[in-house]
Design a protein around this motif. Structure first.
Motif, short mmCIF file in Angstrom:
data_model
loop_
_atom_site.label_atom_id
_atom_site.label_comp_id
_atom_site.label_asym_id
_atom_site.label_seq_id
_atom_site.Cartn_x
_atom_site.Cartn_y
_atom_site.Cartn_z
N PHE A 239 0.82 -1.70 -0.15
CA PHE A 239 0.12 0.17 -0.20
C PHE A 239 0.41 1.79 -0.12
O PHE A 239 2.31 1.17 0.40
CB PHE A 239 -0.96 0.11 1.21
N LEU B 45 -5.63 5.93 2.92
CA LEU B 45 -4.88 5.20 1.76
C LEU B 45 -5.11 5.57 0.33
O LEU B 45 -5.46 6.03 0.02
CB LEU B 45 -5.65 3.60 1.81
N LYS C 266 -3.41 0.35 -3.60
CA LYS C 266 -2.63 -0.60 -2.83
C LYS C 266 -2.44 -1.72 -4.00
O LYS C 266 -3.30 -1.54 -5.55
CB LYS C 266 -3.92 -1.21 -1.66
N LYS D 214 -5.65 -11.03 8.22
CA LYS D 214 -5.86 -11.53 8.96
C LYS D 214 -4.82 -12.90 9.76
O LYS D 214 -5.04 -12.22 10.93
CB LYS D 214 -7.19 -12.80 8.37
N ALA E 233 -1.76 -12.09 10.23
CA ALA E 233 -1.30 -10.86 10.82
C ALA E 233 -1.77 -10.06 11.67
O ALA E 233 -1.64 -8.96 12.25
CB ALA E 233 -0.28 -11.03 10.61
N GLY E 234 -2.95 -10.28 11.92
CA GLY E 234 -3.97 -9.38 12.98
C GLY E 234 -4.56 -8.08 11.49
O GLY E 234 -4.54 -6.39 12.45
N ASN E 235 -4.33 -8.35 10.16
CA ASN E 235 -4.76 -6.67 9.38
C ASN E 235 -3.43 -5.76 9.79
O ASN E 235 -3.51 -4.76 9.69
CB ASN E 235 -5.79 -6.62 9.58
N LYS E 236 -2.49 -5.91 10.53
CA LYS E 236 -1.77 -4.81 10.95
C LYS E 236 -0.98 -4.76 9.92
O LYS E 236 -0.05 -5.18 9.37
CB LYS E 236 -0.19 -5.38 12.27
N LEU E 237 -0.82 -3.35 9.31
CA LEU E 237 0.07 -2.79 8.90
C LEU E 237 2.06 -2.49 9.22
O LEU E 237 1.77 -1.85 10.24
CB LEU E 237 -0.71 -1.36 8.36
N PHE F 277 4.62 -0.06 8.42
CA PHE F 277 5.04 0.92 7.46
C PHE F 277 6.60 1.01 7.42
O PHE F 277 6.95 1.29 8.09
CB PHE F 277 4.29 1.79 8.00
#
Lengths: 114, 115
Positions: A34, A46, A49, A96, A98-102, A104
């Motif tokens: 992203f 956002l 992506k 999901k 990975a817990g939807n974490k971003l 950066f």
């Protein structure tokens, strides 16, 4: 662990110049990639992506192509405007699992002068 | 209408104090997050909650305690504030959608300054 590296700024350009911000990533598996943009005093939005190799994300004249062979997702815009002045963040997510974490990159400040 | 809101926008406090930051989303999302942005603009996730259940708890000092009274709210309480806690804290939310990328919507941030 997973990581994202992007070019340090600030990047200073004149209006209508070509913009490139380099982004490379290190991750196992097949992350989604992203670009987020942060305008002064605001939260992140956002920008675009790409969810699999060779996908091209595009929005507002910006483009980035998911290159798995070079683990890159460089952001480009052909003709920038003063209103594009912001901080741009490259990020990855493994969804999901990975817990939807971003995760950066460090952000690249872009300043476009009239 | 603001989709993801945070209060306060600015918070200045002394070392050793306890403070809370509140986050609310009106998007009907079931997952909420807290991210910390340091002085060099580096962003890192701290916590995430899905339907009031803690999902992610990164390496964060236990002085930080998230609380989710319902799925529209995720508050962050910080005990015994330290100078290094000075940062901008962003709340975000997303909706779980199997097999799809869940876009995260960010709040405007809370700038915390510890003196």
């Amino acid at each position: 662990g997973d990581s994202v590296t992007q070019m340090e700024g600030p990047v200073t350009l004149s209006e209508e110049a070509f913009l490139t911000i380099n982004c490379t990533y290190t991750a196992t598996g097949y992350p989604s990639l992203f670009w987020y943009v942060q305008y002064p005093g605001e939260g992140l939005q956002l920008l675009l992506k790409a969810t699999k190799a060779d996908d091209k994300g595009s929005n507002k004249g910006f483009e980035a192509t998911y290159r798995k062979e070079t683990t890159s997702f460089h952001l480009e815009k052909g003709s920038v405007q003063v209103s594009d002045s912001a901080v741009y963040f490259c990020a990855l997510s493994k969804g999901k699992a990975a817990g939807n974490k971003l995760t950066f990159g460090g952000g690249t400040r872009v300043l476009v002068k009239p | 209408d603001t989709a993801v809101s945070q209060t306060p926008k600015y918070l200045v406090t002394q070392m050793g104090n306890d403070k809370s930051i509140k986050c609310e989303q009106n998007l009907g999302h079931d997952t909420m997050y807290w991210y910390k942005q340091d002085s060099k603009k580096f962003l890192k996730i701290m916590f995430s909650y899905n339907n009031k259940e803690l999902i992610i708890n990164e390496t964060v000092p236990n002085r930080f305690s998230p609380k989710s009274p319902d799925k529209a709210h995720l508050n962050l309480h910080i005990n015994s504030l330290e100078l290094g806690d000075s940062a901008v804290y962003f709340c975000a939310s997303s909706q779980e959608a199997p097999g799809q990328f869940n876009e995260q919507f960010f709040g405007p941030g809370t700038r915390l300054t510890v003196l």
